[in-house]
Design an enzyme around this catalytic site. Structure first.
Site: not given
Length: 238
Positions: A170-171, A14, A110, A37
């Site tokens: 993240g989720s 995530g 990252g 990125k």
């Protein structure tokens, strides 16, 4: 803060969606946000990368991708197998510094975990954060096993003298199990840093307008949102 480095405790947990949520909150507050990125792996030319996806969801001002390598491997490995030049910490830090002169906030996302090798010299995202003197936001899974990987990531940051901003799940599942609910209390202790959000599972599938409207409710005030760790934990008490 003008630069935040976003790392995970692993891959596919995530990071991009958390990055997009932070970018959306900052953009809604009137800040110019760039998403960087450094190394995208596993995508071909023309496919939408993580930085582009974060900008699509958030409405941030700019996305920058420094390198793209074809195979879904660690950046150093993927670059070497493709016979391509890798992107190292100094180059990444220079790009982030340039973006920070042009934008109010730069989010550096990252690839995989904190210590994944970026180049043949063993450079990592932790080295990027150290060069930038930027804090690291750690994205972690909700469930069983996350405490160990979160603790290891936190220890690696401390060993390198890099500040940890906090942890974001993240989720977060619609129906959390016992381990996931307990981890709301245990994650800050494991990280030695505050829990700064929980992004609901499936958030990345929302239309951009809906995503932007909800993003502030997923992240804490330290990240520009309104999410409250105590209230969230109480609502999901084990």
């Amino acid at each position: 803060m003008t630069v935040i480095v976003v790392s995970g405790t692993g891959t596919e947990i995530g990071k991009t969606i958390v990055t997009a949520a932070v970018a959306a909150a900052a953009t809604a507050a009137g800040r110019s946000v760039a998403v960087l990125k450094p190394a995208q792996t596993g995508l071909g030319p023309g496919e939408r990368g993580d930085a582009e996806e974060a900008v699509r969801l958030s409405g941030a001002a700019a996305s920058v991708e420094l390198a793209r390598f074809p195979e879904p491997l660690a950046p150093a490995t993927s670059a070497a197998r493709a016979g391509m030049w890798p992107v190292g910490p100094s180059e990444i830090a220079a790009a982030a510094t340039k973006l920070a002169a042009e934008h109010d906030l730069v989010l550096v996302e990252g690839a995989g975990g904190l210590l994944v090798r970026l180049d043949a010299d063993g450079g990592t995202l932790a080295d990027v954060a150290r060069l930038l003197d930027a804090p690291v936001l750690v994205v972690t899974p909700a469930g069983l096993g996350t405490l160990n990987s979160t603790t290891l990531t936190a220890e690696a940051l401390r060993a390198r003298g890099v500040a940890q901003l906090g942890v974001v799940i993240g989720s977060w599942p619609a129906a959390p199990d016992l381990a996931e609910r307990c981890n709301l209390t245990d994650l800050p202790e494991a990280a030695g840093a505050p829990l700064l959000g929980a992004v609901p599972a499936g958030a990345g599938a929302l239309e951009p307008a809906a995503f932007r409207g909800a993003a502030r409710t997923w992240i804490a005030p330290a990240l520009g949102g309104e999410w409250d760790a105590d209230s969230f934990s109480s609502a999901h008490r084990a």
